[in-house]
Design a protein around this motif. Structure first.
Motif, short mmCIF file in Angstrom:
data_model
loop_
_atom_site.label_atom_id
_atom_site.label_comp_id
_atom_site.label_asym_id
_atom_site.label_seq_id
_atom_site.Cartn_x
_atom_site.Cartn_y
_atom_site.Cartn_z
N ALA A 181 0.84 -1.19 0.00
CA ALA A 181 0.00 0.00 0.00
C ALA A 181 0.87 1.24 0.00
CB ALA A 181 -0.92 0.01 1.22
N TYR A 182 0.48 2.26 -0.77
CA TYR A 182 1.25 3.49 -0.82
C TYR A 182 0.37 4.62 -1.32
CZ TYR A 182 1.81 1.15 -5.36
OH TYR A 182 1.59 0.45 -6.51
N GLU A 183 0.80 5.86 -1.03
CA GLU A 183 0.05 7.04 -1.44
C GLU A 183 0.47 7.47 -2.83
OE1 GLU A 183 -1.31 11.41 0.33
OE2 GLU A 183 0.33 10.29 1.29
N VAL A 184 -0.49 7.97 -3.62
CA VAL A 184 -0.21 8.43 -4.98
C VAL A 184 -0.82 9.81 -5.17
CG1 VAL A 184 -0.11 6.11 -5.95
CG2 VAL A 184 -2.30 7.33 -5.88
N MET A 185 -0.41 10.50 -6.21
CA MET A 185 -1.00 11.77 -6.58
C MET A 185 -2.41 11.52 -7.10
SD MET A 185 1.21 13.99 -5.79
CE MET A 185 0.54 15.45 -6.61
N PRO A 186 -3.32 12.50 -6.95
CA PRO A 186 -4.70 12.30 -7.42
C PRO A 186 -4.79 11.86 -8.88
CG PRO A 186 -4.55 14.30 -6.12
CD PRO A 186 -3.14 13.81 -6.30
N GLU A 187 -3.95 12.45 -9.73
CA GLU A 187 -4.03 12.10 -11.15
C GLU A 187 -3.52 10.69 -11.43
OE1 GLU A 187 -0.33 14.72 -10.49
OE2 GLU A 187 -2.44 14.65 -9.84
N ASP A 188 -2.82 10.09 -10.47
CA ASP A 188 -2.30 8.74 -10.66
C ASP A 188 -3.17 7.67 -10.01
OD1 ASP A 188 -0.06 9.67 -12.04
OD2 ASP A 188 1.04 10.04 -10.17
N PHE A 189 -4.26 8.10 -9.38
CA PHE A 189 -5.12 7.14 -8.67
C PHE A 189 -5.68 6.08 -9.61
CE2 PHE A 189 -9.21 6.14 -6.40
CZ PHE A 189 -8.64 5.52 -5.30
N TYR A 190 -5.92 6.46 -10.87
CA TYR A 190 -6.49 5.52 -11.84
C TYR A 190 -5.47 5.07 -12.88
CZ TYR A 190 -10.59 7.85 -9.93
OH TYR A 190 -11.53 8.38 -9.07
N ARG A 191 -4.22 5.47 -12.73
CA ARG A 191 -3.23 5.18 -13.77
C ARG A 191 -2.20 4.14 -13.35
NH1 ARG A 191 -1.66 11.41 -15.43
NH2 ARG A 191 -3.76 12.10 -16.05
N VAL A 192 -2.22 3.74 -12.09
CA VAL A 192 -1.22 2.79 -11.62
C VAL A 192 -1.46 1.44 -12.28
CG1 VAL A 192 -0.22 1.69 -9.59
CG2 VAL A 192 -1.10 4.01 -9.44
N ALA A 193 -0.38 0.87 -12.81
CA ALA A 193 -0.51 -0.41 -13.51
C ALA A 193 -0.83 -1.53 -12.52
CB ALA A 193 0.79 -0.73 -14.25
N ASN A 194 -1.68 -2.45 -12.96
CA ASN A 194 -2.02 -3.60 -12.13
C ASN A 194 -0.79 -4.46 -11.90
OD1 ASN A 194 -4.53 -2.56 -12.43
ND2 ASN A 194 -5.30 -4.14 -13.78
N ALA A 195 -0.60 -4.86 -10.65
CA ALA A 195 0.61 -5.62 -10.30
C ALA A 195 0.33 -7.06 -9.94
CB ALA A 195 1.32 -4.93 -9.13
N GLY A 196 -0.92 -7.42 -9.73
CA GLY A 196 -1.26 -8.79 -9.37
C GLY A 196 -1.06 -9.03 -7.89
N GLY A 197 -1.91 -9.89 -7.32
CA GLY A 197 -1.85 -10.16 -5.89
C GLY A 197 -2.46 -9.01 -5.11
N THR A 198 -3.13 -9.34 -4.02
CA THR A 198 -3.78 -8.26 -3.28
C THR A 198 -3.86 -8.57 -1.80
OG1 THR A 198 -5.78 -6.91 -3.15
CG2 THR A 198 -6.10 -9.24 -3.61
N ARG A 199 -3.77 -7.51 -1.02
CA ARG A 199 -3.96 -7.59 0.43
C ARG A 199 -4.48 -6.23 0.86
NH1 ARG A 199 0.05 -7.34 4.85
NH2 ARG A 199 -0.97 -8.19 6.72
N ALA A 200 -5.78 -6.13 1.07
CA ALA A 200 -6.42 -4.84 1.30
C ALA A 200 -6.23 -4.31 2.71
CB ALA A 200 -7.91 -4.95 0.99
N SER A 201 -6.01 -5.17 3.68
CA SER A 201 -5.91 -4.71 5.06
C SER A 201 -4.76 -3.73 5.25
CB SER A 201 -5.75 -5.90 6.01
OG SER A 201 -4.59 -6.64 5.68
N ILE A 202 -3.72 -3.85 4.41
CA ILE A 202 -2.56 -2.97 4.58
C ILE A 202 -2.89 -1.52 4.26
CG2 ILE A 202 -0.83 -4.77 4.22
CD1 ILE A 202 -0.63 -3.93 1.33
N VAL A 203 -3.81 -1.27 3.33
CA VAL A 203 -4.15 0.12 3.02
C VAL A 203 -5.03 0.70 4.12
CG1 VAL A 203 -6.27 -0.25 1.65
CG2 VAL A 203 -4.76 1.66 1.12
N PHE A 204 -5.90 -0.11 4.71
CA PHE A 204 -6.69 0.36 5.84
C PHE A 204 -5.78 0.69 7.02
CE2 PHE A 204 -10.03 -1.60 3.39
CZ PHE A 204 -11.17 -0.89 3.72
#
Length: 360
Positions: free
Chosen positions: A236-259
């Motif tokens: 999980a990491y912070e991005v600029m507003p314009e990059d919120f929809y532009r980050v390339a998919n990386a595969g694998g997920t763990r949502a608890s880390i962003v919370f």
């Protein structure tokens, strides 16, 4: 969006009545505009954040006006602008648009208390002392004059005008630290980039985020809200507003880390007692069971105690999506935690109601 006009009869309207009738005509047209937005779930009518919306009405025939109390002499019987299949455009203030939508959706006013995050530090010279660098000449002269009068060295009635400067009479400007709150509210947007965020799914998410952005700015004021964007896959990491929809998919997920990241930032970078926190998560809801369980723990222990609102929206979820199910088992009737499911554009308004509407 093309709006159909409301038919008027051809009777002339006296100038004393024309303003009210025309205002009613515009209000009806705006009502149709809002109804179209809410029916279609199409929030693309919004302009730039906080800017006016230019509304263009096609094929309308506003009422014709005549001047004078009895409608005779010097009157103009011609139709106003836009008659005969023409167009009329006018500027709709951003606040008015949000007010109309809020009234139609019965959205409550949000909390406006709280001083917010201390972001700006300045120094003002509000105090004065006998030691310093910047001499306050005016205050020093006053002190010298008072001392000279008290000691008798300054007696203008006797023709004695001697002023005695003493070290203790000097007054210096002393800088005082002033902390100015910049934000009353902070909004954390959290997005799962491990799933396919493109096409319709991306547009659905962007449309909803834009409304949230506008709605909170409308309630607190655009300069009083800080908007921060976070994404996650296996990290999980912070991005600029314009990059919120532009980050390339990386595969694998763990949502608890962003919370967890957002919860820690809220406590470490802000004053929880004076800041209004809002958090919104967007993803497909497909998580490992232990990850969803950890999210529930973080939400319950770290976020609910300090957040005004926390929304979790599953965007085009599959049959294996279960994040909202796990959360609802614990927060089914919670006033802070709100859940939504966004499958189609028409679901947007219903999700907005769930995120911001009153809950009894």
């Amino acid at each position: 969006m093309t709006l159909q006009s409301i038919p008027f009869d051809n009777d002339r309207i006296n100038s004393d009545e024309s303003e009210g009738a025309f205002n009613e005509f515009i209000e009806d047209q705006l009502s149709d505009l809002i109804e179209g937005i809410l029916t279609d779930g199409d929030l693309t009518e919004f302009g730039e954040r906080g800017s006016d919306l230019i509304v263009e009405l096609d094929d309308i025939q506003p009422p014709s006006f005549v001047y004078g109390d009895d409608g005779r002499g010097g009157g103009s019987g011609g139709s106003g602008p836009g008659s005969g299949g023409g167009k009329m455009s006018f500027s709709l203030p951003f606040d008015k648009l949000m007010e109309l939508i809020a009234e139609r959706l019965e959205l409550p006013d949000l909390k406006k208390e709280g001083r917010g995050k201390i972001k700006q530090v300045s120094y003002t010279f509000k105090t004065f002392g006998q030691l310093g660098i910047i001499l306050d000449k005016k205050r020093t002269f006053k002190r010298v004059l008072k001392t000279s009068i008290a000691t008798g060295s300054y007696q203008p009635q006797e023709g004695i005008y001697e002023l005695q400067f003493r070290r203790r009479d000097r007054r210096y400007k002393l800088p005082q630290r002033v902390e100015r709150p910049k934000y009353k509210a902070v909004v954390f947007y959290m997005g799962d980039i491990s799933y396919s965020t493109y096409g319709e799914r991306l547009e659905l998410e962007k449309r909803l985020v834009k409304f949230i952005h506008n709605w909170l700015d409308y309630n607190y004021g655009p300069k009083a809200v800080e908007h921060r964007f976070f994404v996650h896959d296996s990290e999980a990491y912070e991005v600029m507003p314009e990059d919120f929809y532009r980050v390339a998919n990386a595969g694998g997920t763990r949502a608890s880390i962003v919370f967890d990241l957002v919860a820690r930032i809220a406590v470490n970078e802000y004053d929880p007692t004076t800041t209004n926190f809002y958090g919104f998560y967007f993803g497909d809801g497909e998580l490992f069971a232990d990850d969803a369980k950890e999210i529930v723990t973080i939400v319950e222990e770290q976020m609910v105690p300090i957040f005004n609102r926390l929304g979790v929206v599953e965007v085009q979820p599959s049959r294996s999506s279960h994040l909202n199910t796990k959360i609802s088992n614990r927060f089914r009737r919670d006033k802070i935690v709100r859940l939504g499911e966004l499958k189609h554009k028409k679901d947007t308004i219903e999700v907005i109601k769930k995120l911001f509407g009153e809950r009894n």
